[in-house]
Design a protein around this motif. Structure first.
Motif, PDB file in Angstrom:
ATOM      1  N   GLU A  11      78.999 129.477 125.778  1.00  0.00           N
ATOM      2  CA  GLU A  11      78.739 128.912 127.105  1.00  0.00           C
ATOM      3  C   GLU A  11      77.896 127.638 127.055  1.00  0.00           C
ATOM      4  N   THR A  12      77.299 127.363 125.927  1.00  0.00           N
ATOM      5  CA  THR A  12      76.485 126.164 125.781  1.00  0.00           C
ATOM      6  C   THR A  12      77.355 125.069 125.176  1.00  0.00           C
ATOM      7  N   VAL A  13      77.746 124.119 126.022  1.00  0.00           N
ATOM      8  CA  VAL A  13      78.683 123.092 125.570  1.00  0.00           C
ATOM      9  C   VAL A  13      78.064 122.208 124.495  1.00  0.00           C
ATOM     10  N   ILE A  14      76.813 121.803 124.690  1.00  0.00           N
ATOM     11  CA  ILE A  14      76.135 120.965 123.698  1.00  0.00           C
ATOM     12  C   ILE A  14      74.822 121.650 123.338  1.00  0.00           C
ATOM     13  N   PRO A  15      74.851 122.498 122.293  1.00  0.00           N
ATOM     14  CA  PRO A  15      73.608 123.166 121.891  1.00  0.00           C
ATOM     15  C   PRO A  15      72.584 122.141 121.412  1.00  0.00           C
ATOM     16  N   ALA A  16      71.363 122.201 121.974  1.00  0.00           N
ATOM     17  CA  ALA A  16      70.369 121.195 121.625  1.00  0.00           C
ATOM     18  C   ALA A  16      68.978 121.763 121.383  1.00  0.00           C
ATOM     19  N   GLY A  17      68.864 123.075 121.277  1.00  0.00           N
ATOM     20  CA  GLY A  17      67.564 123.658 120.981  1.00  0.00           C
ATOM     21  C   GLY A  17      67.201 123.420 119.525  1.00  0.00           C
ATOM     22  N   PRO A  18      65.949 123.682 119.173  1.00  0.00           N
ATOM     23  CA  PRO A  18      65.503 123.431 117.797  1.00  0.00           C
ATOM     24  C   PRO A  18      66.317 124.189 116.748  1.00  0.00           C
ATOM     25  N   ASN A  19      66.675 125.427 117.028  1.00  0.00           N
ATOM     26  CA  ASN A  19      67.452 126.198 116.048  1.00  0.00           C
ATOM     27  C   ASN A  19      68.871 125.660 115.917  1.00  0.00           C
ATOM     28  N   ALA A  20      69.474 125.286 117.033  1.00  0.00           N
ATOM     29  CA  ALA A  20      70.829 124.729 116.990  1.00  0.00           C
ATOM     30  C   ALA A  20      70.837 123.408 116.229  1.00  0.00           C
ATOM     31  N   LEU A  21      69.826 122.599 116.462  1.00  0.00           N
ATOM     32  CA  LEU A  21      69.748 121.317 115.747  1.00  0.00           C
ATOM     33  C   LEU A  21      69.516 121.528 114.252  1.00  0.00           C
ATOM     34  N   ALA A  22      68.679 122.489 113.908  1.00  0.00           N
ATOM     35  CA  ALA A  22      68.442 122.788 112.484  1.00  0.00           C
ATOM     36  C   ALA A  22      69.718 123.297 111.827  1.00  0.00           C
ATOM     37  N   TYR A  23      70.452 124.147 112.538  1.00  0.00           N
ATOM     38  CA  TYR A  23      71.736 124.647 112.030  1.00  0.00           C
ATOM     39  C   TYR A  23      72.702 123.484 111.814  1.00  0.00           C
ATOM     40  N   GLY A  24      72.829 122.617 112.812  1.00  0.00           N
ATOM     41  CA  GLY A  24      73.730 121.470 112.694  1.00  0.00           C
ATOM     42  C   GLY A  24      73.367 120.573 111.534  1.00  0.00           C
ATOM     43  N   GLU A  25      72.082 120.319 111.376  1.00  0.00           N
ATOM     44  CA  GLU A  25      71.616 119.482 110.274  1.00  0.00           C
ATOM     45  C   GLU A  25      71.961 120.112 108.929  1.00  0.00           C
ATOM     46  N   ALA A  26      71.748 121.420 108.812  1.00  0.00           N
ATOM     47  CA  ALA A  26      72.016 122.112 107.541  1.00  0.00           C
ATOM     48  C   ALA A  26      73.507 122.118 107.210  1.00  0.00           C
ATOM     49  N   VAL A  27      74.335 122.399 108.182  1.00  0.00           N
ATOM     50  CA  VAL A  27      75.780 122.444 107.926  1.00  0.00           C
ATOM     51  C   VAL A  27      76.305 121.058 107.582  1.00  0.00           C
ATOM     52  N   LEU A  28      75.891 120.053 108.340  1.00  0.00           N
ATOM     53  CA  LEU A  28      76.344 118.694 108.034  1.00  0.00           C
ATOM     54  C   LEU A  28      75.848 118.227 106.667  1.00  0.00           C
ATOM     55  N   ALA A  29      74.656 118.634 106.291  1.00  0.00           N
ATOM     56  CA  ALA A  29      74.133 118.260 104.968  1.00  0.00           C
ATOM     57  C   ALA A  29      75.031 118.818 103.870  1.00  0.00           C
ATOM     58  N   VAL A  30      75.458 120.051 104.006  1.00  0.00           N
ATOM     59  CA  VAL A  30      76.337 120.670 102.999  1.00  0.00           C
ATOM     60  C   VAL A  30      77.698 119.969 102.980  1.00  0.00           C
ATOM     61  N   LEU A  31      78.256 119.727 104.157  1.00  0.00           N
ATOM     62  CA  LEU A  31      79.580 119.104 104.223  1.00  0.00           C
ATOM     63  C   LEU A  31      79.559 117.680 103.654  1.00  0.00           C
ATOM     64  N   ARG A  32      78.531 116.927 103.997  1.00  0.00           N
ATOM     65  CA  ARG A  32      78.429 115.556 103.487  1.00  0.00           C
ATOM     66  C   ARG A  32      78.126 115.549 101.992  1.00  0.00           C
ATOM     67  N   ALA A  33      77.255 116.450 101.552  1.00  0.00           N
ATOM     68  CA  ALA A  33      76.936 116.536 100.119  1.00  0.00           C
ATOM     69  C   ALA A  33      78.171 116.947  99.322  1.00  0.00           C
ATOM     70  N   GLY A  34      79.081 117.676  99.969  1.00  0.00           N
ATOM     71  CA  GLY A  34      80.317 118.071  99.313  1.00  0.00           C
ATOM     72  C   GLY A  34      81.322 116.947  99.215  1.00  0.00           C
ATOM     73  N   GLY A  35      80.991 115.791  99.777  1.00  0.00           N
ATOM     74  CA  GLY A  35      81.843 114.625  99.628  1.00  0.00           C
ATOM     75  C   GLY A  35      82.781 114.353 100.778  1.00  0.00           C
ATOM     76  N   LEU A  36      82.670 115.091 101.876  1.00  0.00           N
ATOM     77  CA  LEU A  36      83.563 114.825 103.002  1.00  0.00           C
ATOM     78  C   LEU A  36      83.169 113.526 103.687  1.00  0.00           C
ATOM     79  N   PRO A  37      84.138 112.726 104.065  1.00  0.00           N
ATOM     80  CA  PRO A  37      83.825 111.531 104.860  1.00  0.00           C
ATOM     81  C   PRO A  37      83.128 111.970 106.157  1.00  0.00           C
ATOM     82  N   ASP A  38      82.286 111.109 106.700  1.00  0.00           N
ATOM     83  CA  ASP A  38      81.495 111.487 107.873  1.00  0.00           C
ATOM     84  C   ASP A  38      82.336 112.009 109.037  1.00  0.00           C
ATOM     85  N   ARG A  39      83.426 111.346 109.344  1.00  0.00           N
ATOM     86  CA  ARG A  39      84.284 111.778 110.468  1.00  0.00           C
ATOM     87  C   ARG A  39      84.834 113.182 110.214  1.00  0.00           C
TER      88      ARG A  39
END
Length: 132
Positions: A11-39
């Protein structure tokens, strides 16, 4: 345990709480470190987030009683009867229906994750950091 928390994720279209942001940062870090292009990393993150939220909601709704197992079973029987009366219209669903009903939530989750990851690996060549 927080019954119903999975619904909040959907129900939360754009999660923006501290935990959601930390989760997003962690997942993107893994995906980018794995070599995926940013898009691709952004789309993969979004897809994983939506998929995991939907999966968690489905499981949570059953476990918390929000959706009654007896109602699910009754509805499955109704659908099965409807399709059985129209075998020419639903040969594929009738042919695999037992497999659909036998699969556990964990099996479906693991399969989907394996397919998703294999797709990323097969379609996108990882960036390799330059060697010094």
């Amino acid at each position: 345990s927080y019954p119903g928390i999975a619904r909040v994720g959907l129900e939360t279209v754009i999660p923006a709480g501290p935990n959601a942001l930390a989760y997003g940062e962690a997942v993107l870090a893994v995906l980018r470190a794995g070599g995926l292009p940013d898009r691709v990393a952004v789309f993969a993150f979004d897809t994983l987030s939506l998929w995991c939220s939907a999966f968690a909601y489905e499981i949570s709704a059953i476990r918390t009683g929000e959706v009654d197992k007896a109602q699910i079973e009754a509805r499955s029987r109704e659908i099965g009867s409807y399709m059985a009366a129209r075998p020419a219209q639903f040969p594929n669903l009738l042919g695999v229906g037992q497999l659909l009903s036998e699969a556990t939530a964990e099996e479906r989750f693991e399969f989907a994750l394996d397919v998703f990851l294999a797709g990323l690996v097969s379609v996108f060549k990882p960036r390799r950091p330059a060697k010094d």
